[in-house]
Design an enzyme around this catalytic site. Structure first.
Site, short mmCIF file in Angstrom:
data_model
loop_
_atom_site.label_atom_id
_atom_site.label_comp_id
_atom_site.label_asym_id
_atom_site.label_seq_id
_atom_site.Cartn_x
_atom_site.Cartn_y
_atom_site.Cartn_z
CG ASP A 72 8.14 -4.74 -0.48
OD1 ASP A 72 7.11 -4.10 -0.22
OD2 ASP A 72 9.18 -4.22 -0.90
CG HIS A 168 5.21 -0.82 -2.87
ND1 HIS A 168 6.55 -1.00 -2.60
CD2 HIS A 168 4.79 -1.98 -3.41
CE1 HIS A 168 6.92 -2.21 -2.97
NE2 HIS A 168 5.86 -2.84 -3.47
CB CYS A 255 11.24 -0.57 2.04
SG CYS A 255 10.53 0.81 1.20
#
Ligand code: CIR
Length: 266
Positions: A72, A168, A255
């Protein structure tokens, strides 16, 4: 084709710290077990390295409970890196922590200056375009900032929508190769992948949609046998990784790493 959207020489990961138990989550299903998460993380790093990539593993950042989710904090493209501006206030400082590590690989490190916000989990880098899902974390101003930066490097950015209630965009999809996307049915039904070949995850296995194609492997969370079978039947080399602890914090395969092939520094 160069396959730069899934062939990488490098990755950056960050070890989870003890503060991970305070990580953000949409629904509280209990605190993650740090020892088990570390074991899963070690398997993940080993799988990346097994493809021949150089993987940098950074120390935990106890001040940032979600810092293990490095994706992120940045977007890494062949031409340069972009430091994101996370929409979760508790995660804003993570991006600045990542910037110097990117500067070690890239001459050009741009940043989203704000006030808009954008998180890497909403960005799907495809072979010829970049899809960005607007979400509770990624707003129009953040997307506009990114579009301006990547246009300098010749990239087209296409804004799409992250499904309501989904953290997301990439919670619900992954790139498998130049022409193929793995997706939940609720996302592919929006038409955002028209022109691509789409493999839908099996009904009831929506949490399997967040995988990563990394060189010859597809890393996917363990426990989704029908989706795994679909991927294997389509010819992909699937490697399953335990994700029970990251899942408690709405995290998955993408992630946990920044994946890139940096230009040779001048
Ligand atoms: C968060 O809510 O920000 C973290 N608990 C999970 C972030 C997952 N990151 C990703 O999907 N790229």
């Amino acid at each position: 084709m160069s396959a730069h959207s899934y062939r990488f020489t490098h990755a950056i990961c960050r070890l989870p710290g003890a503060s991970i138990v305070q990580g953000l989550r949409a629904v509280d299903t209990g605190a993650p077990d740090l020892a088990l998460m570390r074991a899963h993380h070690a398997d993940y790093v080993a799988a990346l390295r097994s493809t021949g990539a150089a993987v940098t593993v950074l120390d935990p950042l106890e001040d940032f409970p979600d810092a293990v989710f490095v994706e992120d904090t940045a977007l890494c493209l062949p031409q340069g890196a972009v430091v994101m501006r996370p929409g979760a206030p508790s995660r804003l400082g993570e991006a600045a922590e990542m910037a110097p590590h990117l500067a070690a690989f890239y001459d050009e490190v741009a940043r989203i200056e704000g006030p808009g916000t954008i998180e890497g989990g909403d960005i799907l880098m495809c072979e010829t375009e970049i899809l960005v899902g607007r979400s509770a974390r990624t707003d129009a101003a953040g997307i506009a900032d990114l579009a301006g930066i990547v246009a300098r490097w010749g990239w087209t950015l296409r804004e799409v929508a992250t499904p309501p209630g989904v953290l997301h965009f990439k919670t619900d999809c992954s790139l498998l190769d130049e022409e193929t996307i793995l997706s939940t049915r609720r996302l592919s039904a929006t038409g955002c992948f028209d022109g691509y070949r789409v493999i839908d995850v099996a009904d009831g296995e929506e949490a399997a949609a967040n995988t990563i194609r990394f060189n010859d492997l597809v890393l996917m969370p363990a426990g989704f046998p029908r989706t795994r079978d679909r991927l294997e039947a389509a010819g992909y080399a699937v490697h399953e990784i335990g994700n029970s602890e990251c899942a408690k914090l709405d995290g998955g395969m993408s992630c946990l790493s920044l994946r890139f092939s940096p230009p040779v520094k001048a």
